[in-house]
Design an enzyme around this catalytic site. Structure first.
Site, PDB file in Angstrom:
ATOM      1  N   ASN A   1     -13.403  -6.000  -5.674  1.00  0.00           N
ATOM      2  CA  ASN A   1     -12.530  -5.448  -5.963  1.00  0.00           C
ATOM      3  C   ASN A   1     -12.879  -4.764  -7.477  1.00  0.00           C
ATOM      4  OD1 ASN A   1     -11.854  -6.120  -3.469  1.00  0.00           O
ATOM      5  ND2 ASN A   1      -9.989  -7.664  -4.576  1.00  0.00           N
ATOM      6  N   GLY A   2     -12.224  -3.697  -7.491  1.00  0.00           N
ATOM      7  CA  GLY A   2     -12.770  -3.332  -8.926  1.00  0.00           C
ATOM      8  C   GLY A   2     -13.680  -1.425  -9.178  1.00  0.00           C
TER       9      GLY A   2
ATOM     10  N   CYS B   1      -7.881  -3.522  -2.924  1.00  0.00           N
ATOM     11  CA  CYS B   1      -8.984  -3.999  -2.159  1.00  0.00           C
ATOM     12  C   CYS B   1      -8.217  -5.599  -2.043  1.00  0.00           C
ATOM     13  CB  CYS B   1     -10.759  -3.757  -2.551  1.00  0.00           C
ATOM     14  SG  CYS B   1     -10.688  -2.597  -2.817  1.00  0.00           S
TER      15      CYS B   1
ATOM     16  N   GLU C   1      14.129   5.912  -7.812  1.00  0.00           N
ATOM     17  CA  GLU C   1      13.615   5.110  -7.334  1.00  0.00           C
ATOM     18  C   GLU C   1      13.686   5.788  -5.689  1.00  0.00           C
ATOM     19  OE1 GLU C   1      12.533   1.614  -5.302  1.00  0.00           O
ATOM     20  OE2 GLU C   1      11.235   2.757  -7.072  1.00  0.00           O
TER      21      GLU C   1
ATOM     22  N   TRP D   1     -10.070  -0.345  -0.252  1.00  0.00           N
ATOM     23  CA  TRP D   1      -9.261   0.992  -0.948  1.00  0.00           C
ATOM     24  C   TRP D   1     -10.186   2.467  -1.514  1.00  0.00           C
ATOM     25  CZ3 TRP D   1      -6.842   3.547  -4.836  1.00  0.00           C
ATOM     26  CH2 TRP D   1      -6.186   4.598  -4.877  1.00  0.00           C
TER      27      TRP D   1
ATOM     28  N   HIS E   1      19.613  22.886 -16.089  1.00  0.00           N
ATOM     29  CA  HIS E   1      18.725  23.129 -16.641  1.00  0.00           C
ATOM     30  C   HIS E   1      17.108  23.519 -15.859  1.00  0.00           C
ATOM     31  CE1 HIS E   1      20.826  22.132 -20.231  1.00  0.00           C
ATOM     32  NE2 HIS E   1      21.865  20.864 -19.483  1.00  0.00           N
TER      33      HIS E   1
ATOM     34  N   GLU F   1       7.063   7.696  -0.702  1.00  0.00           N
ATOM     35  CA  GLU F   1       5.440   6.853  -0.465  1.00  0.00           C
ATOM     36  C   GLU F   1       5.745   6.893   1.781  1.00  0.00           C
ATOM     37  OE1 GLU F   1       5.624   3.984  -2.644  1.00  0.00           O
ATOM     38  OE2 GLU F   1       7.713   2.987  -2.751  1.00  0.00           O
TER      39      GLU F   1
ATOM     40  N   ARG G   1      -2.143  -5.009   1.117  1.00  0.00           N
ATOM     41  CA  ARG G   1      -2.745  -4.992  -0.157  1.00  0.00           C
ATOM     42  C   ARG G   1      -2.498  -3.148  -0.123  1.00  0.00           C
ATOM     43  NH1 ARG G   1      -4.449  -8.987  -3.660  1.00  0.00           N
ATOM     44  NH2 ARG G   1      -6.215  -7.555  -4.803  1.00  0.00           N
TER      45      ARG G   1
ATOM     46  N   LYS H   1      -0.936  -2.164  -2.326  1.00  0.00           N
ATOM     47  CA  LYS H   1       0.123  -2.609  -2.891  1.00  0.00           C
ATOM     48  C   LYS H   1       0.225  -3.456  -4.388  1.00  0.00           C
ATOM     49  CE  LYS H   1       4.065  -5.008  -2.396  1.00  0.00           C
ATOM     50  NZ  LYS H   1       5.305  -4.453  -2.623  1.00  0.00           N
TER      51      LYS H   1
ATOM     52  N   LYS I   1      11.070   6.436  -2.914  1.00  0.00           N
ATOM     53  CA  LYS I   1      11.081   5.578  -1.925  1.00  0.00           C
ATOM     54  C   LYS I   1      10.876   6.186  -0.347  1.00  0.00           C
ATOM     55  CE  LYS I   1      10.917   0.965  -2.760  1.00  0.00           C
ATOM     56  NZ  LYS I   1      10.051   1.480  -3.782  1.00  0.00           N
TER      57      LYS I   1
END
Length: 608
Positions: free
Chosen positions: A99-100, A2, A480, A75, A503, A487, A27, A603, A484
């Site tokens: 925020n939090g 947030c 990675e 968020w 395997h 997401e 963010r 973010k 990418k």
């Protein structure tokens, strides 16, 4: 996560608040809102689900004014992402943004309901609001009410608080989530970070853990966790509004991919001697020769940079390395070796789990080194040593330039560790360091193949599943690359160590599954080629990323190729990050997703 913006101003603050919210869009958020004191001192709000554009439309239909106000991008954690749960929350007496997470919100809510408070949202935030409101009803003044409420709250939070009839008072509080104060000419500002305040001021102070700040047009008073008046350093900031523009690029992510040659060069220049071109780290306050082992802790993409570093440190510095996800490390009560070194990697320097893990190590007598992109961040201020990357502001949620700057920093650190331990001849260190200094030029060469990657994206954009494989330090690159792609394009993708295919994962291979093989010409190349042959024998659509020497091994069954420069294997993982970024970017653009703000993501992850 947030975002918070607050202004005690000498003009209508609504345009300033909206502009600040736009700078915090990176963010990640799902609703937005503003509260001000209108003439007469009453609190009024405008809130909207979705993007800030919807809040702007609401303000157009129902204007809001005032010379003091707070604003927020949310968020969702507790409660659906709708207008009812959007911040600011308010009563007649107080408005609040947060925020939090408030961990003990349930028990506090029960207590407050018993006292007659009525809740109108499903958020944990409203508990903080109602608690302050109750203390105001009990006769406390605003400062006393906030101090009393903070003593009851458990969790991680940053708060911005506005009071009815107090047009020269804005209170901020920080516990576990960052908060900055900006100093203007007759105005004061509150923000989640310096970017939020960039066009308004170049003078910033950061709240320390547990701090409260009382803002008025005359300035700021800081109180520590015990309520004692304290001084906080006001720092000049070089961040400007121009630094966070897209320029001529379509998306921030595209711009940040193309900035990589320059910012990697800037980062390398911080660790290379100008005369001898050897590795010279800044003073870390740590004797690397005494380190018995290394632990690397991070989240997400930063975790993958740590996995690459494990290969480098173990091979070149001959030291044992453990890499762990921060959210796991902090809870498994890992023993801390006082002779070891724990390295924490974070773009923002505020990642909640990584910060908590660092504090755990420090509390247990361990030595800590952080690799961060923000020198004023909590991790940078609290660690024993710091290595700064020079990526500059990264706005796109999917990390690109921050990742490659972390890699070049970790590469230099690995050589410095090898040097300190006396396990590598100076001539070899010089050779590898010379290769590292060539990375920016090679990166620019990779970017010249962007058109080819765009054409390749057209061939895989309709896939339901994509696999990435690699060996050695290119195995983390496979992880990675998969991250990418999923997401930002929402295609399911997985990364595997190439030798692990047989395997289990090889059962997924058929003609509809693209398999991206990351294989520079190194000591593991022939092994990777064998794994690639296994994929093609089962009808898999192989996309082969290699150099000219490697591409000489392709045959007619290879679906597509990506040509990269022939380089020293030591630096190959840094360069191979770029095509996997570009491929994911172009697939996402073709699919029409929100590249810079993918759904459900944020973010700066400042909650657990």
């Amino acid at each position: 996560m947030c975002g918070i913006v607050g202004v005690v101003g000498t003009r209508d603050v609504v345009p300033l608040l909206v502009d600040g919210l736009k700078r915090l869009e990176y963010r990640g958020y799902d609703s937005a809102g503003i509260a001000t004191l209108v003439p007469g001192g009453d609190i009024e709000r405008r809130r909207a689900e979705g993007k800030i554009a919807r809040l702007e439309a609401r303000l157009q239909d129902s204007p809001l004014s005032g010379m003091i106000g707070i604003a927020h991008t949310r968020w969702a954690t507790h409660g659906a992402p709708n207008e009812e749960n959007a911040h600011p929350h308010a009563t007649e007496r107080v408005a609040l943004v947060h925020n939090g997470i408030i961990e003990n919100y349930r028990e506090l809510a029960e207590e407050l309901i018993a006292k007659g408070q009525h809740f109108h949202s499903q958020t944990d935030t409203e508990v903080a609001l109602r608690l302050i409101d109750q203390y105001l009803l009990d006769g406390k003044n605003p400062e006393q009410a906030v101090l009393a409420a903070l003593g009851r709250l458990r969790g991680a939070f940053a708060l911005g608080i506005l009071f009815h009839g107090k047009d020269d008072l804005l209170i901020g509080a920080r516990r576990g989530a960052p908060l900055a104060v900006g100093f203007g000419n007759g105005e004061m500002y509150l923000g989640s970070d310096a970017l939020a305040l960039a066009p308004l001021t170049d003078r910033i102070a950061y709240l320390e853990e547990g701090d409260i700040v009382i803002l008025s047009r005359a300035g700021a008073r800081f109180l520590d966790a015990g309520g004692k008046l304290v001084d906080r350093v006001v720092r000049p900031t070089a961040i400007s509004g121009a630094m966070i523009g897209k320029g001529n690029y379509r998306h921030y992510m595209q711009k940040e991919i193309y900035e990589q040659p320059a910012v990697m060069g800037d980062t390398i220049n911080t660790v290379v001697g100008p005369k001898d071109r050897m590795v010279h780290l800044p003073d870390l306050g740590i004797d690397l020769a005494e380190i018995s082992r290394v632990t690397i802790v991070a989240c997400g993409t930063s975790y993958y940079s740590g996995l690459v570093a494990k290969y480098w440190l173990e091979r070149y510095a001959r030291i044992g390395v453990e890499v762990d996800v921060a959210s796991e490390f902090r809870y498994r009560e890992a023993p801390v070796d006082p002779k070891g070194l724990a390295i924490f990697i974070s773009q923002s320097g505020e990642t909640a789990d990584t910060l908590a893990a660092m504090r755990y190590v420090k509390a247990n007598g361990g030595r800590t080194l952080v690799i961060v992109n923000v020198p004023e961040s909590s991790m940078a201020r609290e660690a024993d040593g710091i290595l700064l990357t020079k990526a500059g502001p990264e706005i796109g949620v999917a990390s690109t330039k921050a990742f490659t700057c972390q890699l070049v920093t970790l590469a230099a650190f690995s050589l410095a560790m090898a040097q300190a331990r006396g396990v590598m001849p100076a001539s070899e260190t010089a050779r590898l360091m010379a290769a590292l200094t060539e990375v920016p030029a090679h990166a620019a060469e990779v970017l010249n193949h962007d058109d080819d990657l765009q054409l390749l994206a057209e061939k895989i954009m309709d896939a339901r599943d994509v696999l990435y494989i690699g060996r050695g330090p290119c195995f983390p690159l496979a992880l990675e690359g998969a991250l990418k792609l999923k997401e930002i394009s929402y295609i399911h993708a997985e990364g595997y160590a190439a030798g692990e295919l047989k395997h289990g994962p090889i059962a997924l291979i058929d003609e509809g599954v693209p398999v991206i093989v990351i294989a520079p010409s190194d000591g593991l190349f022939e092994k990777t080629i064998s794994n690639m042959q296994e994929v093609m024998a089962r009808g898999g659509k192989v996309i082969f990323m290699s150099d000219k020497a490697g591409l000489s091994h392709v045959d007619e069954r290879t679906f597509a190729t990506v040509v990269l420069p022939q380089v020293e294997p030591f630096i190959a993982p840094i360069l191979y990050a770029i095509p996997v970024q570009l491929l994911a970017y172009h697939v996402a653009v073709l699919k029409g997703t929100d590249v810079d703000q993918p759904r459900n993501l944020a973010k700066s992850v400042t909650v657990e």
